[in-house]
Structures are given as structure tokens and as C-alpha cells.
Design an enzyme around this catalytic site. Sequence first.
Site: not given
Ligand code: ACO
Length: 326
Positions: A112, A283, A253
Site C-alpha cells: 500500500c 482500500n 492512503h
Molecule cells: N463482518 C462481520 N464480522 C467480522 C468481519 C466482517 N467482515 N470480519 C471480522 N469479523 C468479526 C471477527 O470474526 C471477530 O469476531 P469474534 O469476536 O467472534 O472473533 C470480530 O468481528 C472482531 O474482529 P477483529 O478482527 O478484532 O475486528 P477489528 O475491530 O480489529 O476490525 C479490521 C477488523 C477492520 C480489519 C481492523 O482490524 C482494521 O481496520 N485493521 C487494519 C487492517 C487494514 O486496514 N488492512 C489493510 C491492508 S494494510 C493497509 O492498507 C494499512
Amino acid sequence: MRSLITGTGSYVPEKILTNADLEKMVETNDQWIVERTGIKERHIAAPEQASSDLAVEASKKALEMAGLKAEDLDLIVVGTISPDYQFPSCAAVVQGKLGNKKAFVFDVSAACAGSLYALSVADRFVATGAVRNALVIGVETLSRITDWTDRNTCVLFGDGAGAMVLQPTEDDRRGLRSIKLHTDGSLVPILLMPGGGSKEPINQALIDAKSHYVKMNGREVFKVAVRALDDSCREALAVEKLSPSDVTWVCAHQANKRIIDATLERLGIPQEKCWMNVHKYGNTSSASVPMTLDEANRAGWLKPGDVVLMTAIGAGMAWGAGVIRW
Ligand code: ACO
């Protein structure tokens, strides 16, 4: 001499995939996706479109704005992790499609942060007078390396391309300033596509295990991202003896609205100064920064002399920030 961005362009494929569409594909819902990421929809490349096709569309618009023809280009650098082929470079395919036969061209792999890395490299060639006209592209068809059954990742990504033309300027009040880049390779395991490279060439077991798709530990990525973006923005500004309050516009980004909001809050920069489009594109990895810059530019946000702060982070983890006097 400095390099000046004289043209910007962007392109997204026609097909839109909404959160409602995703609700039919995996166990998720619009509210979860919007609250955690700010994403409402994303664009997906048509089956016949590869990354180079998206890149060519964005490049034509950037060249037109700069008043250049493709044959005027001396250098093309493409930031991508989803090139048409393992080799040759996506840049070579784009060059061929644009009809340029003289430029030297190559890809940069920084996920990214790819377009920021590519911009930094091209800037060195232009600012030193080694080349006159450079084209920097960020392009991805992440839909091709996304596991559409994995709700942890498939709600996040979209396809698109952005392009920037760089040319030299003698006007010291304008042009690219410092770009500070960093990588922490100890963080490779938190975001990667494990299969299909030399470590594990394509085989049936790999495909069955879905190792040829993006794997991510979202929580870890989030933690690293906010701190790294904040630090690198301050670092790039400090080189120019600027502080966050001097920034006219932010071009960040578009990984996730929460990452951007948290970064802006840490920097003390109001949200109104940051162009947002993550809600409509998701993204788009390396395409995100030049697509965002192009939208802000075409909307008339950017005026000569404005301080534009660019920042990005991606797999590696690789990140950085750059300052432009527009
Ligand atoms: N829909 C519904 N529930 C979901 C989904 C979904 N799409 N995805 C995950 N869950 C569930 C999980 O299974 C988990 O359930 P559980 O508690 O029963 O185990 C719950 O939601 C919480 O999951 P987390 O992964 O802890 O959720 P979090 O609040 O961390 O949000 C997210 C996830 C949005 C991916 C967040 O961690 C994030 O934004 N991370 C940054 C990742 C990113 O932007 N990556 C892009 C590539 S790198 C870059 O560009 C920087």
C-alpha cells in the site's frame, strides 16, 4: 531543481460491489463494515481487465493534464503488488500499451506504500536532471488476490489506478520536498500473500489451502499503522521545518477511516483537511494515494504553494510520508 507534479489521473473499473452485495457472499453486514472501516462500496475490475489496463486509463488522464504525449516519457515507475505477470514488470506492459518505446521502466513493491515509494524513486531521477518527464503509477487489482470467502479481508479491498506526471521546476517555492520512508521486515507475517512465490511455488495443496490470497492480522496491522503514519508525517514535516499546523491538505492512503481519523487526531490536523474516498473505493492499496491526490486536485483543492502531506502504509510493513509544495 525540484520535481513538480504537473498532471494527475485516476481510474476505477465500472463494476461496483456494495456492502449489501457482500452480505450475500459472507457472514457480514453493512453496519459492521461501515463502523469498522468506513467502506460502503468498492470497484471491481472486469474479467478482461488486468492491472495494466487500469493503469493505462489513469495515465492517459495524467498525461493529458500535463500536456504530454506518452512518447515524451523518459521514465515509468509503477507501484503494485498485483502486476499482470510475475514478470516482466507491470510498467513494461503499461509502456507497451501507451506506445512509448524509449523510457526505462520498472515496478516497485511496497504494497500500500508502493506509490509513495515509486514517487520517491522517480523524484530522485527528475530532481537531479537525469530524466525530464516521469510517470508514477499506483495500480492494483486486489480482487484477484482476495479470498472472497474470508470476511476478515474481502470487505476491505477494491481495484483502481492513479497516476502522477513529474517534471522538473526551477521554482523553489514549489515541488516535492522530503519523503521519509521506512520498512520493518520483522512484521512480514502480519500481512502477506504466502503462496505462489519462490518459497512455495503454485501447487494444488497451496491452492486448496488458499495460500495464494491475502492473509492479514487486522488488529496488529491497525496498531502498527497509526503509530507509523503519525511518526513518519512528523519526520517528513520536520525536515522542512514545518509542523502539522502548517499542512494545507492531507492525502492519506485510504486503508480504513478509523486509521486515518486516529492518525489525524494524533497529528492535531482537522478531518476537513483530508480528502476521503475510502467509502466509495475501499482500500485500493498502492493506487489509493494517487487516486486521492487526483480527486482533490480535480476538485480544485490544491493551489500552488499549498503544503500537501502524503502518507501511506502497507505490507512489509512499509510506510512513509512526503511533503509537497503544490
Ligand atoms: N463482518 C462481520 N464480522 C467480522 C468481519 C466482517 N467482515 N470480519 C471480522 N469479523 C468479526 C471477527 O470474526 C471477530 O469476531 P469474534 O469476536 O467472534 O472473533 C470480530 O468481528 C472482531 O474482529 P477483529 O478482527 O478484532 O475486528 P477489528 O475491530 O480489529 O476490525 C479490521 C477488523 C477492520 C480489519 C481492523 O482490524 C482494521 O481496520 N485493521 C487494519 C487492517 C487494514 O486496514 N488492512 C489493510 C491492508 S494494510 C493497509 O492498507 C494499512
